[in-house]
Design a protein around this motif. Structure first.
Motif, PDB file in Angstrom:
ATOM      1  N   ILE A  64      25.310  12.583  24.791  1.00  0.00           N
ATOM      2  CA  ILE A  64      25.379  11.156  24.461  1.00  0.00           C
ATOM      3  C   ILE A  64      24.402  10.084  25.837  1.00  0.00           C
ATOM      4  N   GLU A  65      25.108  10.592  27.062  1.00  0.00           N
ATOM      5  CA  GLU A  65      25.055  10.218  28.098  1.00  0.00           C
ATOM      6  C   GLU A  65      23.651   9.716  28.012  1.00  0.00           C
ATOM      7  N   ALA A  66      22.678  10.819  28.132  1.00  0.00           N
ATOM      8  CA  ALA A  66      21.692  11.458  28.529  1.00  0.00           C
ATOM      9  C   ALA A  66      20.838  10.803  27.304  1.00  0.00           C
ATOM     10  N   ALA A  67      21.162  10.739  26.197  1.00  0.00           N
ATOM     11  CA  ALA A  67      20.234  10.274  25.172  1.00  0.00           C
ATOM     12  C   ALA A  67      20.186   8.414  24.972  1.00  0.00           C
ATOM     13  N   ASP A  68      18.768   8.274  24.554  1.00  0.00           N
ATOM     14  CA  ASP A  68      18.017   7.009  24.449  1.00  0.00           C
ATOM     15  C   ASP A  68      19.259   5.952  23.435  1.00  0.00           C
ATOM     16  N   GLY A  69      19.573   6.654  22.264  1.00  0.00           N
ATOM     17  CA  GLY A  69      20.835   6.578  21.333  1.00  0.00           C
ATOM     18  C   GLY A  69      20.759   7.990  20.455  1.00  0.00           C
ATOM     19  N   VAL A  70      21.956   7.170  19.547  1.00  0.00           N
ATOM     20  CA  VAL A  70      23.142   7.695  18.657  1.00  0.00           C
ATOM     21  C   VAL A  70      22.890   7.905  17.155  1.00  0.00           C
ATOM     22  N   ILE A  71      22.365   9.054  16.385  1.00  0.00           N
ATOM     23  CA  ILE A  71      22.271   9.241  14.593  1.00  0.00           C
ATOM     24  C   ILE A  71      23.698   9.481  14.544  1.00  0.00           C
ATOM     25  N   ILE A  72      24.606   8.979  13.690  1.00  0.00           N
ATOM     26  CA  ILE A  72      25.516   9.639  13.211  1.00  0.00           C
ATOM     27  C   ILE A  72      25.694   9.240  10.990  1.00  0.00           C
ATOM     28  N   SER A  73      25.976  10.553  11.013  1.00  0.00           N
ATOM     29  CA  SER A  73      25.513  10.810  10.190  1.00  0.00           C
ATOM     30  C   SER A  73      26.746  11.591   9.122  1.00  0.00           C
ATOM     31  N   THR A  74      28.244  10.380   8.250  1.00  0.00           N
ATOM     32  CA  THR A  74      29.085  10.382   7.711  1.00  0.00           C
ATOM     33  C   THR A  74      28.826  10.797   6.156  1.00  0.00           C
ATOM     34  N   PRO A  75      29.908  11.599   5.903  1.00  0.00           N
ATOM     35  CA  PRO A  75      30.568  11.625   4.562  1.00  0.00           C
ATOM     36  C   PRO A  75      31.396  10.898   4.596  1.00  0.00           C
ATOM     37  N   GLU A  76      31.786  11.128   3.075  1.00  0.00           N
ATOM     38  CA  GLU A  76      33.270  10.162   3.405  1.00  0.00           C
ATOM     39  C   GLU A  76      34.388  10.387   2.060  1.00  0.00           C
ATOM     40  N   TYR A  77      35.005  10.639   2.785  1.00  0.00           N
ATOM     41  CA  TYR A  77      36.852  11.746   1.884  1.00  0.00           C
ATOM     42  C   TYR A  77      37.554  10.021   2.227  1.00  0.00           C
ATOM     43  N   ASP A  78      37.720  10.406   0.835  1.00  0.00           N
ATOM     44  CA  ASP A  78      39.129   9.547   0.781  1.00  0.00           C
ATOM     45  C   ASP A  78      38.536   8.284   0.425  1.00  0.00           C
ATOM     46  N   GLY A 112      28.053  11.975  -4.480  1.00  0.00           N
ATOM     47  CA  GLY A 112      27.915  10.841  -5.829  1.00  0.00           C
ATOM     48  C   GLY A 112      26.728   9.606  -5.430  1.00  0.00           C
ATOM     49  N   ARG A 113      27.099   8.587  -6.026  1.00  0.00           N
ATOM     50  CA  ARG A 113      26.399   7.533  -6.231  1.00  0.00           C
ATOM     51  C   ARG A 113      25.496   6.685  -4.920  1.00  0.00           C
ATOM     52  N   LEU A 114      27.120   6.139  -4.762  1.00  0.00           N
ATOM     53  CA  LEU A 114      27.628   5.220  -3.232  1.00  0.00           C
ATOM     54  C   LEU A 114      27.040   5.897  -1.675  1.00  0.00           C
ATOM     55  N   GLY A 115      26.528   6.940  -1.835  1.00  0.00           N
ATOM     56  CA  GLY A 115      26.341   7.133  -0.555  1.00  0.00           C
ATOM     57  C   GLY A 115      27.013   7.191   0.661  1.00  0.00           C
ATOM     58  N   SER A 116      28.138   7.389   0.473  1.00  0.00           N
ATOM     59  CA  SER A 116      29.031   6.746   2.085  1.00  0.00           C
ATOM     60  C   SER A 116      29.227   5.696   2.200  1.00  0.00           C
ATOM     61  N   SER A 117      29.170   4.404   0.981  1.00  0.00           N
ATOM     62  CA  SER A 117      29.471   3.352   1.906  1.00  0.00           C
ATOM     63  C   SER A 117      30.160   2.950   2.408  1.00  0.00           C
ATOM     64  N   ARG A 118      31.316   3.621   2.113  1.00  0.00           N
ATOM     65  CA  ARG A 118      32.634   2.957   2.070  1.00  0.00           C
ATOM     66  C   ARG A 118      32.760   3.469   3.686  1.00  0.00           C
ATOM     67  N   GLU A 141      21.830   0.492   7.082  1.00  0.00           N
ATOM     68  CA  GLU A 141      22.748   1.024   7.283  1.00  0.00           C
ATOM     69  C   GLU A 141      21.232   2.093   5.711  1.00  0.00           C
ATOM     70  N   PHE A 142      21.886   3.829   6.153  1.00  0.00           N
ATOM     71  CA  PHE A 142      20.819   4.503   5.032  1.00  0.00           C
ATOM     72  C   PHE A 142      21.916   5.393   4.465  1.00  0.00           C
ATOM     73  N   MET A 143      22.157   4.877   2.958  1.00  0.00           N
ATOM     74  CA  MET A 143      23.398   5.687   2.652  1.00  0.00           C
ATOM     75  C   MET A 143      22.353   6.671   1.462  1.00  0.00           C
ATOM     76  N   LEU A 144      22.230   7.926   1.087  1.00  0.00           N
ATOM     77  CA  LEU A 144      21.641   8.693   0.667  1.00  0.00           C
ATOM     78  C   LEU A 144      22.886   9.580  -0.319  1.00  0.00           C
ATOM     79  N   GLY A 145      22.549   8.945  -1.694  1.00  0.00           N
ATOM     80  CA  GLY A 145      23.109   9.356  -2.705  1.00  0.00           C
ATOM     81  C   GLY A 145      23.183  10.553  -3.347  1.00  0.00           C
ATOM     82  N   TYR A 146      23.836  11.074  -4.349  1.00  0.00           N
ATOM     83  CA  TYR A 146      23.304  12.131  -4.576  1.00  0.00           C
ATOM     84  C   TYR A 146      23.052  13.804  -3.668  1.00  0.00           C
ATOM     85  N   GLY A 147      23.865  13.693  -3.153  1.00  0.00           N
ATOM     86  CA  GLY A 147      23.259  14.382  -1.457  1.00  0.00           C
ATOM     87  C   GLY A 147      22.779  15.718  -2.358  1.00  0.00           C
TER      88      GLY A 147
END
Length: 201
Positions: A64-78, A112-118, A141-147
């Motif tokens: 991470i320190e050596a990178a110019d940036g980080v992309i984190i892709s998160t699911p949504e649980y509860d 589902g439809r919301l793409g891990s928005s919360r 934020e990029f939110m991909l629904g119905y993955g």
């Protein structure tokens, strides 16, 4: 060419978030060298008395320190960020500071439809905490629904409009990385501020 780390925000063996990051890595290969980072295998965070960080977390931090940036892709649980991702961020902010001043782009996929928005909203708050102090791409934020139905047999996004949306956000992130570098040069790093912070003081 910029070097990015793409963190898979789950320890699930099959994940549409991993699928999304694999697509991002392939689709933007002419703009950035993107390496996927898995978070499985880390022990549960327990604030060890000897303050020793697992070697896996140290290795992750170094990338991470050596990178110019980080992309984190998160699911949504509860309606929030999954525990394995929180666990990884706990280790990556315990007497090590790889995310401080690091540009971060948040993405996420859900069934589902919301793409891990919360979950994305909560992740933004976590990354902005005084222990981490990342610089998160604002208003994007990029939110991909119905993955489960979003990718074709080659792993590409099926929907052209969705791909265009992702391309626009990725372009913003590339610009944001450059702007962040300029801000750090002009105003200095937050690293010492992060090192000096202690919840127990």
């Amino acid at each position: 060419m910029k070097k990015l780390v793409a963190m898979v925000g789950t320890n699930s063996k099959k994940s549409t978030n991993r699928d999304l990051l694999n697509f991002i890595s392939k689709h933007f290969a002419d703009q950035a060298d993107i390496e996927l980072m898995e978070i499985d295998g880390l022990p549960l965070f327990n604030k060890p008395a000897d303050k020793e960080v697992p070697q896996q977390a140290k290795d992750m931090a170094a990338k991470i320190e050596a990178a110019d940036g980080v992309i984190i892709s998160t699911p949504e649980y509860d309606h929030t960020v999954p525990a394995p991702l929180v666990n990884a961020l706990n280790w990556l902010s315990y007497h090590i500071y790889p995310f401080t001043d690091k540009p971060v782009m948040i993405t996420g996929s859900s069934y589902g439809r919301l793409g891990s928005s919360r979950a994305q909203m909560h992740l933004r708050q976590i990354l902005d905490s005084p222990d981490i102090k990342a610089r998160v791409l604002p208003n994007s934020e990029f939110m991909l629904g119905y993955g489960l139905d979003a990718f074709d047999s080659k792993g590409d996004l099926k929907d052209a409009d969705t791909t265009k949306q992702l391309e626009a956000i990725f372009e913003d992130f590339m610009t944001f990385i450059d702007i962040t570098e300029q801000l750090i040069e002009a105003r200095g790093s937050k690293l010492q501020e992060a090192k000096d912070f202690d919840w127990e003081k």
